[in-house]
Design a protein around this motif. Structure first.
Motif, PDB file in Angstrom:
ATOM      1  N   GLN A 117       0.341  23.034   2.100  1.00 28.20           N
ATOM      2  CA  GLN A 117       1.246  21.651   2.214  1.00 28.20           C
ATOM      3  C   GLN A 117       0.003  20.613   3.013  1.00 28.20           C
ATOM      4  N   VAL A 118      -1.194  20.788   2.373  1.00 23.74           N
ATOM      5  CA  VAL A 118      -2.340  19.787   2.903  1.00 23.74           C
ATOM      6  C   VAL A 118      -2.390  18.699   1.760  1.00 23.74           C
ATOM      7  N   LYS A 119      -2.245  17.407   2.236  1.00 26.14           N
ATOM      8  CA  LYS A 119      -2.215  16.336   1.419  1.00 26.14           C
ATOM      9  C   LYS A 119      -3.508  15.821   1.191  1.00 26.14           C
ATOM     10  N   HIS A 120      -3.874  15.656  -0.446  1.00 28.61           N
ATOM     11  CA  HIS A 120      -5.145  15.027  -0.728  1.00 28.61           C
ATOM     12  C   HIS A 120      -4.839  13.911  -1.408  1.00 28.61           C
ATOM     13  N   TYR A 160      -6.260   4.819 -10.689  1.00 34.58           N
ATOM     14  CA  TYR A 160      -6.693   5.652 -11.725  1.00 34.58           C
ATOM     15  C   TYR A 160      -7.638   6.342 -11.108  1.00 34.58           C
ATOM     16  N   GLN A 161      -7.289   7.633 -10.918  1.00 33.56           N
ATOM     17  CA  GLN A 161      -7.903   8.461 -10.123  1.00 33.56           C
ATOM     18  C   GLN A 161      -7.844   9.808 -10.593  1.00 33.56           C
ATOM     19  N   ASN A 162      -9.251  10.656 -10.589  1.00 29.74           N
ATOM     20  CA  ASN A 162      -9.306  11.759 -11.077  1.00 29.74           C
ATOM     21  C   ASN A 162      -9.804  13.041  -9.956  1.00 29.74           C
ATOM     22  N   PHE A 163      -8.880  13.444  -9.328  1.00 25.52           N
ATOM     23  CA  PHE A 163      -8.876  14.429  -8.267  1.00 25.52           C
ATOM     24  C   PHE A 163      -9.269  15.897  -8.682  1.00 25.52           C
ATOM     25  N   THR A 164     -10.386  16.306  -7.979  1.00 25.43           N
ATOM     26  CA  THR A 164     -10.919  17.677  -8.241  1.00 25.43           C
ATOM     27  C   THR A 164     -10.148  18.657  -7.167  1.00 25.43           C
ATOM     28  N   ILE A 165      -9.318  19.660  -7.881  1.00 26.69           N
ATOM     29  CA  ILE A 165      -8.636  20.608  -7.140  1.00 26.69           C
ATOM     30  C   ILE A 165      -9.474  21.377  -6.153  1.00 26.69           C
ATOM     31  N   GLN A 166      -8.947  21.376  -5.016  1.00 27.88           N
ATOM     32  CA  GLN A 166      -9.895  22.155  -3.817  1.00 27.88           C
ATOM     33  C   GLN A 166      -9.500  23.553  -3.874  1.00 27.88           C
ATOM     34  N   LYS A 167      -8.443  24.014  -4.242  1.00 22.83           N
ATOM     35  CA  LYS A 167      -8.043  25.405  -3.920  1.00 22.83           C
ATOM     36  C   LYS A 167      -7.073  25.815  -4.935  1.00 22.83           C
ATOM     37  N   THR A 168      -7.365  27.000  -5.768  1.00 18.96           N
ATOM     38  CA  THR A 168      -6.102  27.614  -6.815  1.00 18.96           C
ATOM     39  C   THR A 168      -4.997  27.754  -6.247  1.00 18.96           C
ATOM     40  N   GLY A 169      -3.946  27.417  -6.912  1.00 20.03           N
ATOM     41  CA  GLY A 169      -2.559  27.561  -6.456  1.00 20.03           C
ATOM     42  C   GLY A 169      -1.542  26.415  -6.851  1.00 20.03           C
ATOM     43  N   TYR A 170      -0.498  26.357  -6.547  1.00 19.76           N
ATOM     44  CA  TYR A 170       0.542  25.410  -7.120  1.00 19.76           C
ATOM     45  C   TYR A 170       0.200  24.230  -6.226  1.00 19.76           C
ATOM     46  N   ILE A 171       0.619  22.865  -6.867  1.00 21.29           N
ATOM     47  CA  ILE A 171       0.411  21.812  -6.317  1.00 21.29           C
ATOM     48  C   ILE A 171       1.533  21.007  -6.626  1.00 21.29           C
ATOM     49  N   SER A 219       0.967  -1.272  -0.249  1.00 23.56           N
ATOM     50  CA  SER A 219      -0.071  -0.110   0.024  1.00 23.56           C
ATOM     51  C   SER A 219       0.918   1.176   0.083  1.00 23.56           C
ATOM     52  N   VAL A 220       0.379   2.204  -0.862  1.00 23.39           N
ATOM     53  CA  VAL A 220       1.202   3.459  -1.002  1.00 23.39           C
ATOM     54  C   VAL A 220       0.045   4.681  -0.807  1.00 23.39           C
ATOM     55  N   LYS A 221       0.352   5.792  -0.467  1.00 24.52           N
ATOM     56  CA  LYS A 221      -0.455   6.959  -0.603  1.00 24.52           C
ATOM     57  C   LYS A 221      -0.290   7.652  -1.990  1.00 24.52           C
ATOM     58  N   VAL A 222      -1.149   7.971  -2.743  1.00 32.45           N
ATOM     59  CA  VAL A 222      -1.045   8.845  -3.926  1.00 32.45           C
ATOM     60  C   VAL A 222      -2.110   9.792  -3.918  1.00 32.45           C
ATOM     61  N   GLY A 223      -1.328  10.946  -4.379  1.00 32.00           N
ATOM     62  CA  GLY A 223      -2.333  12.335  -4.369  1.00 32.00           C
ATOM     63  C   GLY A 223      -1.377  13.475  -4.825  1.00 32.00           C
ATOM     64  N   TYR A 224      -1.978  14.582  -4.271  1.00 32.40           N
ATOM     65  CA  TYR A 224      -1.271  15.914  -4.484  1.00 32.40           C
ATOM     66  C   TYR A 224      -1.148  16.828  -3.315  1.00 32.40           C
ATOM     67  N   ILE A 225      -0.079  17.413  -2.988  1.00 27.10           N
ATOM     68  CA  ILE A 225      -0.093  18.468  -2.166  1.00 27.10           C
ATOM     69  C   ILE A 225      -0.345  19.854  -2.613  1.00 27.10           C
ATOM     70  N   ASP A 226      -1.114  20.289  -1.892  1.00 24.56           N
ATOM     71  CA  ASP A 226      -1.449  22.018  -2.160  1.00 24.56           C
ATOM     72  C   ASP A 226      -0.583  23.056  -1.449  1.00 24.56           C
ATOM     73  N   GLU A 227      -0.930  24.237  -1.847  1.00 26.00           N
ATOM     74  CA  GLU A 227       0.211  25.397  -1.507  1.00 26.00           C
ATOM     75  C   GLU A 227       0.210  25.360   0.091  1.00 26.00           C
TER      76      GLU A 227
END
Length: 135
Positions: free
Chosen positions: A92-95, A104-115, A82-90
């Motif tokens: 530093q919150v992990k989604h 195969y995941q489509n993440f919806t970005i929660q906040k405008t900015g750099y990820i 098992s691994v965690k896969v996702g993105y980190i927002d500006e």
């Protein structure tokens, strides 16, 4: 308290940065990426990472607008780990999702900015991650 360690390898001019975050007890590394060969037609970025246990490998940051999509399509091997896969927002919150074998995941970005896209391995073994994500 954070301790940063920078490593430069001369093989194929590969530069790897590691950041040890004591609060999470994880090493952060920037992974190598390969832009899609048909960049005009695609925002796809290939990843081919080997991730040791206790390491979070992440991409360079890129800009996304709130409500836009981030598609991640990866295979993890061995498939039983098992691994965690996702993105980190500006902020530093992990989604992320915790997955085995593939995602195969489509993440919806929660906040405008750099990820940054990331894969975090705390499985107890080294894993191989291949596939792509779409900016």
């Amino acid at each position: 308290y954070e301790y940063e360690k920078y490593i430069m390898r001369d093989k194929a001019f590969l530069r790897r940065f590691e950041k040890i975050d004591v609060s999470e007890n994880i090493i952060e590394e920037f992974g190598e990426e390969e832009e899609g060969r048909l960049e005009i037609f695609s925002n796809s970025v290939m990843v081919n990472w080997t991730i040791k246990n206790g390491v979070r490998k992440k991409t360079k940051q890129f800009y996304k607008k709130k409500g836009s999509s981030l598609n991640i399509d990866l295979k993890i091997s061995p498939e039983t780990k098992s691994v965690k896969v996702g993105y980190i927002d500006e902020d530093q919150v992990k989604h992320y999702k915790t997955v085995k074998a593939k995602i195969y995941q489509n993440f919806t970005i929660q906040k405008t900015g750099y990820i940054k896209v990331f894969v975090e391995n705390n499985s107890g073994k080294t894993v191989k991650v291949t596939g792509d994500y779409t900016k």
